[in-house]
Design a protein around this motif. Structure first.
Motif, PDB file in Angstrom:
ATOM      1  N   GLU A  82     -33.822  26.336 -13.944  1.00  0.00           N
ATOM      2  CA  GLU A  82     -34.731  25.683 -13.021  1.00  0.00           C
ATOM      3  C   GLU A  82     -35.325  26.717 -12.075  1.00  0.00           C
ATOM      4  OE1 GLU A  82     -32.219  22.884 -11.028  1.00  0.00           O
ATOM      5  OE2 GLU A  82     -31.900  21.693 -12.823  1.00  0.00           O
TER       6      GLU A  82
ATOM      7  N   PHE B 153     -35.888  19.983 -11.460  1.00  0.00           N
ATOM      8  CA  PHE B 153     -36.339  19.889 -12.843  1.00  0.00           C
ATOM      9  C   PHE B 153     -36.186  21.230 -13.543  1.00  0.00           C
ATOM     10  CE2 PHE B 153     -38.582  16.747 -10.354  1.00  0.00           C
ATOM     11  CZ  PHE B 153     -38.391  15.587 -11.104  1.00  0.00           C
TER      12      PHE B 153
ATOM     13  N   ALA C 286     -33.640  16.893 -15.649  1.00  0.00           N
ATOM     14  CA  ALA C 286     -33.850  16.551 -14.240  1.00  0.00           C
ATOM     15  C   ALA C 286     -32.496  16.214 -13.628  1.00  0.00           C
ATOM     16  CB  ALA C 286     -34.796  15.363 -14.107  1.00  0.00           C
TER      17      ALA C 286
END
Length: 192
Positions: free
Chosen positions: A27, A186, A152
Motif C-alpha cells: 500500500e 487500499f 482494502a
C-alpha cells in the motif's frame, strides 16, 4: 552435483510460481490536514508512506506474510502519557502477520490479518521512539485476474506500547486502538 542442485531449485521455483503461492504488493498513502481561521492557517500536516509486503499462501484459508514500511510526516505528533510531542516524524516498521480467509465468493474474499510489529520513530528534536504492537485488521480482496488483486483494510483493533529513554529514565505510553471502518487503506498485490 551442481546440475542436480540447480535443477532442484529451478523445479521448486516453477512449482511455486505455477500454483500462485507467493504474492508481492503493498500500500501507499498520502494524507493532508489543514486547519485555518479566516485567512490565518493554524496548523498543517502532510504524511506520505509506503508499505510493501510479501506473502506465502499455506492453504486456501491460511497465509503468512511480512510487511515493511516507511512514512514521513511534516508536523506530526506522538502522544505520550502526559504530553504530546510534535515535529517532523520518520517511521520505519516491520510487521510479520498471518492472514485467514473467512469467506470467499467468486472474486471477493473477506480476510483477517493478525500481526505483531516493531516501529522506530525519529521525531525531530527528540530521542528515537520504539513501538511494539499487535493488531487484527479486517480486509476485503477483489481478484482482477489470476495474478492481480485489490485489497482494502477496514481499520484495526490493536494494542501498542511506545517507549524512549530520556536522561536514563524510561518514558512510555500504552495505546489501545479500535478503529473499525475508521482508517481505510487500499493496496495492490501480484501473485506468482
Amino acid at each position: 552435483m551442481k546440475k542436480l542442485l540447480f535443477l532442484t531449485l529451478l523445479s521448486a521455483i516453477c512449482t511455486l510460481s505455477a500454483s500462485a503461492q507467493i504474492w508481492v504488493g503493498g500500500e501507499a498513502f498520502f494524507k493532508s490536514h489543514t486547519a485555518s481561521l479566516s485567512d490565518l492557517e493554524i496548523s498543517s500536516n502532510k504524511s506520505v508512506g509506503i508499505l510493501p509486503e510479501v506473502g506465502y499462501r499455506l492453504s486456501d484459508k491460511w497465509a503468512v506474510a511480512l510487511r515493511a514500511g516507511f512514512s514521513h510526516s511534516n508536523d506530526g505528533s506522538v502522544a505520550l502519557t502526559n504530553q504530546t510531542l510534535t515535529g517532523n516524524i520518520n517511521q520505519f516498521s516491520v510487521t510479520p502477520f498471518v492472514r485467514y480467509t473467512l469467506y470467499q465468493a467468486d472474486r471477493f474474499s473477506f480476510l483477517l490479518d493478525a500481526g505483531v510489529g516493531y516501529s522506530l520513530l525519529n521525531v525531530s528534536g527528540y530521542n528515537q521512539f520504539h513501538t511494539i504492537g499487535c493488531a487484527i485488521s479486517p480486509a476485503l480482496s477483489y481478484s482482477l485476474n489470476h495474478h492481480w488483486a485489490l485489497t482494502a483494510h477496514l481499520g484495526k483493533v490493536g494494542y501498542e506500547y511506545l517507549w524512549t529513554e530520556i536522561r536514563n529514565d524510561k518514558l512510555k505510553s500504552h495505546n489501545f486502538n479500535f478503529e473499525l471502518l475508521g482508517n481505510l487503506s487500499f493496496g495492490l498485490n501480484y501473485s506468482f
